[in-house]
Design an enzyme around this catalytic site. Structure first.
Site, mmCIF file in Angstrom:
data_model
loop_
_atom_site.group_PDB
_atom_site.id
_atom_site.type_symbol
_atom_site.label_atom_id
_atom_site.label_comp_id
_atom_site.label_asym_id
_atom_site.label_seq_id
_atom_site.Cartn_x
_atom_site.Cartn_y
_atom_site.Cartn_z
ATOM 1 N N GLY A 458 0.794 -1.233 0.000
ATOM 2 C CA GLY A 458 0.000 0.000 0.000
ATOM 3 C C GLY A 458 0.814 1.265 0.000
ATOM 4 O O GLY A 458 0.763 2.061 -0.925
ATOM 5 N N SER A 459 1.604 1.472 1.071
ATOM 6 C CA SER A 459 2.300 2.754 1.151
ATOM 7 C C SER A 459 3.635 2.697 0.414
ATOM 8 O O SER A 459 4.288 1.653 0.372
ATOM 9 C CB SER A 459 2.537 3.136 2.609
ATOM 10 O OG SER A 459 3.262 2.140 3.275
ATOM 11 N N ARG A 541 8.860 6.614 22.251
ATOM 12 C CA ARG A 541 7.835 6.739 21.227
ATOM 13 C C ARG A 541 6.443 6.854 21.853
ATOM 14 O O ARG A 541 6.027 6.022 22.648
ATOM 15 C CB ARG A 541 7.876 5.557 20.267
ATOM 16 C CG ARG A 541 6.828 5.679 19.222
ATOM 17 C CD ARG A 541 7.094 4.861 17.974
ATOM 18 N NE ARG A 541 5.859 4.774 17.207
ATOM 19 C CZ ARG A 541 5.448 5.722 16.379
ATOM 20 N NH1 ARG A 541 6.163 6.794 16.164
ATOM 21 N NH2 ARG A 541 4.294 5.586 15.740
ATOM 22 N N TRP A 587 -6.623 0.576 17.502
ATOM 23 C CA TRP A 587 -5.639 1.641 17.637
ATOM 24 C C TRP A 587 -6.283 2.989 17.971
ATOM 25 O O TRP A 587 -5.722 4.048 17.716
ATOM 26 C CB TRP A 587 -4.767 1.718 16.373
ATOM 27 C CG TRP A 587 -3.897 0.495 16.218
ATOM 28 C CD1 TRP A 587 -3.653 -0.451 17.177
ATOM 29 C CD2 TRP A 587 -3.148 0.073 15.064
ATOM 30 N NE1 TRP A 587 -2.810 -1.428 16.686
ATOM 31 C CE2 TRP A 587 -2.482 -1.136 15.391
ATOM 32 C CE3 TRP A 587 -2.972 0.592 13.772
ATOM 33 C CZ2 TRP A 587 -1.672 -1.818 14.494
ATOM 34 C CZ3 TRP A 587 -2.156 -0.101 12.880
ATOM 35 C CH2 TRP A 587 -1.517 -1.281 13.243
ATOM 36 N N ASP A 625 -6.955 -3.677 5.218
ATOM 37 C CA ASP A 625 -5.855 -4.048 6.120
ATOM 38 C C ASP A 625 -6.365 -4.367 7.512
ATOM 39 O O ASP A 625 -7.120 -3.588 8.093
ATOM 40 C CB ASP A 625 -4.872 -2.878 6.255
ATOM 41 C CG ASP A 625 -4.073 -2.637 4.980
ATOM 42 O OD1 ASP A 625 -3.767 -3.619 4.276
ATOM 43 O OD2 ASP A 625 -3.755 -1.467 4.705
ATOM 44 N N CYS A 669 0.319 -8.474 9.695
ATOM 45 C CA CYS A 669 1.767 -8.561 9.851
ATOM 46 C C CYS A 669 2.165 -8.586 11.323
ATOM 47 O O CYS A 669 1.397 -8.205 12.187
ATOM 48 C CB CYS A 669 2.430 -7.374 9.174
ATOM 49 S SG CYS A 669 1.671 -5.799 9.554
ATOM 50 N N HIS A 720 11.577 -3.616 7.409
ATOM 51 C CA HIS A 720 12.218 -2.919 8.533
ATOM 52 C C HIS A 720 13.721 -2.792 8.324
ATOM 53 O O HIS A 720 14.400 -2.132 9.088
ATOM 54 C CB HIS A 720 11.943 -3.654 9.851
ATOM 55 C CG HIS A 720 10.551 -3.417 10.338
ATOM 56 N ND1 HIS A 720 9.749 -4.415 10.800
ATOM 57 C CD2 HIS A 720 9.809 -2.296 10.394
ATOM 58 C CE1 HIS A 720 8.574 -3.913 11.133
ATOM 59 N NE2 HIS A 720 8.581 -2.630 10.902
ATOM 60 N N CYS A 752 5.224 -5.690 4.260
ATOM 61 C CA CYS A 752 4.314 -4.667 4.777
ATOM 62 C C CYS A 752 4.492 -3.419 3.913
ATOM 63 O O CYS A 752 5.165 -3.461 2.879
ATOM 64 C CB CYS A 752 4.641 -4.409 6.255
ATOM 65 S SG CYS A 752 3.424 -3.376 7.112
HETATM 66 N N1 GLN Z 1 -1.536 -0.392 3.786
HETATM 67 C C1 GLN Z 1 -0.709 -0.092 4.909
HETATM 68 C C2 GLN Z 1 0.655 0.369 4.419
HETATM 69 O O1 GLN Z 1 1.123 -0.117 3.450
HETATM 70 C C3 GLN Z 1 -0.545 -1.281 5.824
HETATM 71 C C4 GLN Z 1 0.240 -0.938 7.064
HETATM 72 C C5 GLN Z 1 0.293 -2.024 8.129
HETATM 73 O O2 GLN Z 1 0.132 -3.191 7.872
HETATM 74 N N2 GLN Z 1 0.538 -1.634 9.353
HETATM 75 O O3 GLN Z 1 1.298 1.210 5.011
HETATM 76 ZN ZN ZN Z 2 1.686 -4.650 7.582
#
Ligand code: GLN
Ligand code: ZN
Length: 782
Positions: A458-459, A541, A587, A625, A669, A720, A752
């Site tokens: 996605g991002s 954080r 969240w 998601d 994830c 990551h 992710c």
């Molecule tokens: N679609 C979101 C992204 O790509 C998914 C983020 C996630 O799984 N926390 O950022």
């Molecule tokens: Zn993710």
């Protein structure tokens, strides 16, 4: 008189002073003396505030530079051996013997931060192999603790004076201090073992003497009460662990200090007998999460013991219904007299610091809320109400009653159209028309994707340009038209790059979203945002969760324009991207005046309309998601089925209305899937993308053992890490996956979203992914 006390106060400071100080220290802009001065100032301020509010006992030892479990590890000398060589007082000439006690003497601040984050100020990058300790979620909260690491020959010793120093500080300020410790069983339970497997519980005998030493020292410094947290008593415990409680507390009994055993986050249930029977002087229970346990505890608690009741919600931001609490406590005060104590349900660490700093929320809205500072006052008011009757607490009681009244009737909260729609839900609203096999056939025909289609989650990188545009827009330096134009440019860039790379299913890149929950919350009715509602997530954080206060609905489409614009730039399918109802819930701070399941369903309906609008606008693939599905699981196994039932239902309501040839994806994830795999299958998404690269596809086992029926995209790129996977590595990972899932049900994608990475590495990684897909297709064809 009943005692009013607190289990813990937020450490971050009303203006996140702790975060700022620690981060400047890490950068080298603040020295240790400066850092320590900030800590002293925050502690003094928080203690003063609690005493001034009228608390009889204030917590000491709840302040920390990073995490209270890490503090415990350091107090108990549980410092993994790899940190032993890195600071002066501990180095051993001639290198370290395996199994030798890692550290002697006081554990210093640098070692502390190396354990937390792998490095300390002044460390040369990569010079020491001091990779950080693991971090994981504290029970079912969004707070993360540093996982203690135990070796089979683990030694324990008193290795930090922090608690005693802070106690001395409190005493110097004339406070009635109650030191707080994580109890020995909870501490062991939370840790992990290193090396050959062994039973952690075997370490208890060696651990207890150090607890004994700590308690004796606290006693000698004039402490009367120590709060010893054993929240694992609200979990399903193996019999050996239940039995160990008796042994442990028998041994700690002789220290001379009085112990208040604190439990929270749920009901003692089958552990009620164990908790009530321990040789301690008092027990704290959580009556916000588990009011139903009061009767059983009253019946089993011996007459000599204090019972502390957690009646102010330490996990949420709503103002307490004081009248309701007083009614609940009526008979209890008569029965217990001064043996009744009043407290928040758990440490206030999970709530923001002070509502007074909210200047943008209107007065009515603010009247519904209480942050930590306000909650302390509520604890005192309840105590005063219990002791002297309602007349003495008129003002707070009136405000509380007014808030209850206004929340019950407010038109901002209750919108009949939303409630009716949910109530009228046809029973099959959560079912796709056809079964997966038939849907897959229609989707293949429509999407014409190759074998092993490639996609992303996605991002795309949140570039400097995106950040600047967002900042300028927020500050009013650019108008909406200009902001939208800049976002469109980012989308166009992302689409162009994906086409060049040769991905099969594209995304628009989420440039317009700063956060996957906040973005949708801002566009939905029933959500509010605070200015200062920060809570600690881990270390320095902090997060500022949105507030779901009312019935949720969607005033207008939220993503359709961005997604259709992106689709207009390419002939490849553009995947619409939504955050699912459970993640939206998990969240956020969620309203407490209706079940979470009801709120989830309202969000699901709002998202369902969005999915349909995307479909109507020609979008053929929509991803919903749910990275937080797993973490919403209740603490007790007996409650799982019910949660998973309504969670899966909410997801299916979101996705269920589309045509059979519209492809629904979901994504999860960084969680264990094994124990909820049947519920993941019950979501009935056509495709699920999951994170698997870090575990070398091991996570896929869950899907294999269960024989997951639909399509799966196991992650092949650890997002990551700055490391770019080679095409060969991706081929190897996917071949491993193809041995267990038929190739015609496999997708290739990263673990992710890519928002934290930069474009050059993302482009190389995705190009390698595409080339791996080609290699694999050729091999499979040949
Ligand atoms: N679609 C979101 C992204 O790509 C998914 C983020 C996630 O799984 N926390 O950022
Ligand atoms: Zn993710």
């Amino acid at each position: 008189m009943s005692i009013a006390h607190n289990l813990g106060f937020p450490r971050i400071g009303a203006r996140r002073e702790m975060k700022r100080a620690v981060e400047s220290y890490w950068k080298g802009d603040l020295d240790e003396t400066g850092l320590r001065a900030t800590g002293r100032e925050l502690r003094a301020r928080h203690w003063r505030l609690q005493v001034d509010a009228g608390l009889d006992l204030v917590p000491v030892g709840d302040f920390t530079w990073y995490d209270h479990v890490l503090d415990m590890s350091v107090l108990l000398g549980v410092v993994p051996q790899r940190f032993g060589d890195v600071h002066g007082s501990t180095s051993v000439a001639g290198g370290r013997m395996p199994g030798a006690t890692a550290v002697t003497g006081e554990v210093d601040l640098k070692t502390y931060f190396r354990m937390a984050r792998g490095r300390a100020p002044g460390d040369k990058a990569g010079s020491a192999d001091t990779y950080a300790c693991e971090m994981t979620k504290w029970f079912d909260t969004n707070y993360h603790y540093i996982v203690p690491e135990f070796s089979a020959d683990q030694a324990f010793r008193l290795a930090s004076s922090k608690l005693f120093d802070e106690l001395a500080e409190a005493k110097a300020q004339g406070l009635c201090a109650k030191p707080v410790l994580v109890g020995p069983l909870t501490y062991l339970w939370l840790g992990k073992t290193r090396g050959a497997a062994f039973d952690k519980l075997a370490l208890l005998d060696k651990l207890l003497p150090v607890y004994g030493e700590i308690l004796a020292r606290l006693k000698s410094e004039g402490v009367e009460w120590v709060q010893i947290d054993e929240p694992i008593l609200v979990l399903d415990l193996p019999q050996e662990w239940k039995d160990a409680f008796g042994v442990a507390y028998q041994q700690l009994q002789g220290s001379g200090v009085k112990l208040l055993l604190a439990t929270y986050f749920g009901a003692l249930a089958d552990n009620t007998g164990v908790a009530c029977g321990l040789p301690v002087d008092g027990l704290h229970i959580d009556l916000v999460r588990a009011p139903q346990q009061l009767g059983a505890v009253l019946n089993q608690l011996p007459d000599s013991k204090i019972l502390s009741l957690g009646v102010v919600d330490g996990r949420n931001i709503w103002r307490t219904d004081i009248e309701k609490v007083l009614v609940m406590l009526e008979g209890v005060k008569e029965r217990l007299g001064d043996r009744l104590w009043i407290a928040p349900s758990c440490s206030l660490l999970h709530t923001p610091v002070d509502l007074a700093l909210e200047t943008k929320l209107d007065e009515e809205f603010k009247s519904w809320l209480a942050y930590a500072t306000q909650k302390v006052a509520e604890v005192v008011a309840v105590r005063d109400g219990v002791d002297h009757g309602r007349s003495g607490i008129g003002t707070l009681l009136d405000a509380s009653r007014a808030a209850v009244q206004s929340r019950a009737t407010s038109k901002r909260i209750h919108r009949p159209a939303v409630k009716e729609r949910v109530a009228e839900l046809a029973t099959n609203a959560d079912q796709r028309h056809a079964v997966y096999a038939e849907r897959a056939r229609q989707q293949r025909e429509k999407l014409k994707l190759p074998l092993l289609p490639t996609t992303t989650i996605g991002s795309f990188p949140q570039t400097q340009a995106i950040r600047i545009a967002r900042r300028d827009f927020k500050a009013g330096r650019i108008g909406e038209a200009e902001y939208n134009e800049r976002m469109r440019q980012e989308i166009a860039l992302a689409v162009r790059k994906q086409e060049e790379i040769g991905l099969d299913v594209l995304v628009h890149g989420e440039a317009e979203r700063n956060d996957m929950v906040e973005y949708f919350g801002e566009l939905l009715d029933g959500y509010a945002f605070s200015e200062n509602g920060w809570v600690q997530s881990y270390g320095s954080r902090c997060v500022k969760p949105p507030i779901i206060f009312g019935d949720v609905s969607r005033p207008q489409p939220m993503t359709v324009e961005w997604t259709t614009y992106a689709q207009s730039l390419t002939a490849k399918p553009m995947k619409g991207m939504l955050s699912g109802p459970i993640t939206m819930l998990q969240w956020s701070f969620v309203r407490d005046d209706q079940p979470r399941s009801a709120t989830a369903l309202q969000i699901a309906f709002a998202l369902r309309d969005e999915v349909l609008d995307l479909e109507k606008a020609g979008i053929k693939v929509v991803q919903i998601d749910e990275p937080a599905l797993r973490e919403g699981l209740p603490l007790r196994h007996a409650d799982w089925a019910e949660y998973l039932r309504w969670a899966a239902h909410a997801f299916r309501v979101t996705a269920g209305a589309v045509r059979d040839d519209t492809q629904i994806h979901t994504h999860m994830c960084y969680a264990e899937f094994n124990d909820i795999i049947d519920s993941i299958a019950a979501l009935d998404a056509d495709v699920i993308t999951i994170e698997t690269s870090r575990s070398d596809m091991e996570l896929l086992d869950a899907f294999v053992n269960f024989s997951y029926p639909n399509e799966i995209g196991p992650g092949v790129y650890d997002i990551h890490s700055p490391r770019v996977p080679t095409s060969d590595e991706i081929v190897r990972l996917m071949e491993k996956a193809a041995r267990v899932v038929p190739a015609d049900r496999l997708w290739i994608n990263p673990d992710c979203g890519l928002k934290t990475r930069d474009w050059p590495e993302v482009e190389t990684a995705l190009a390698n992914m595409v080339s791996a897909a080609k290699t694999l297709r050729d091999r499979l064809a040949g």
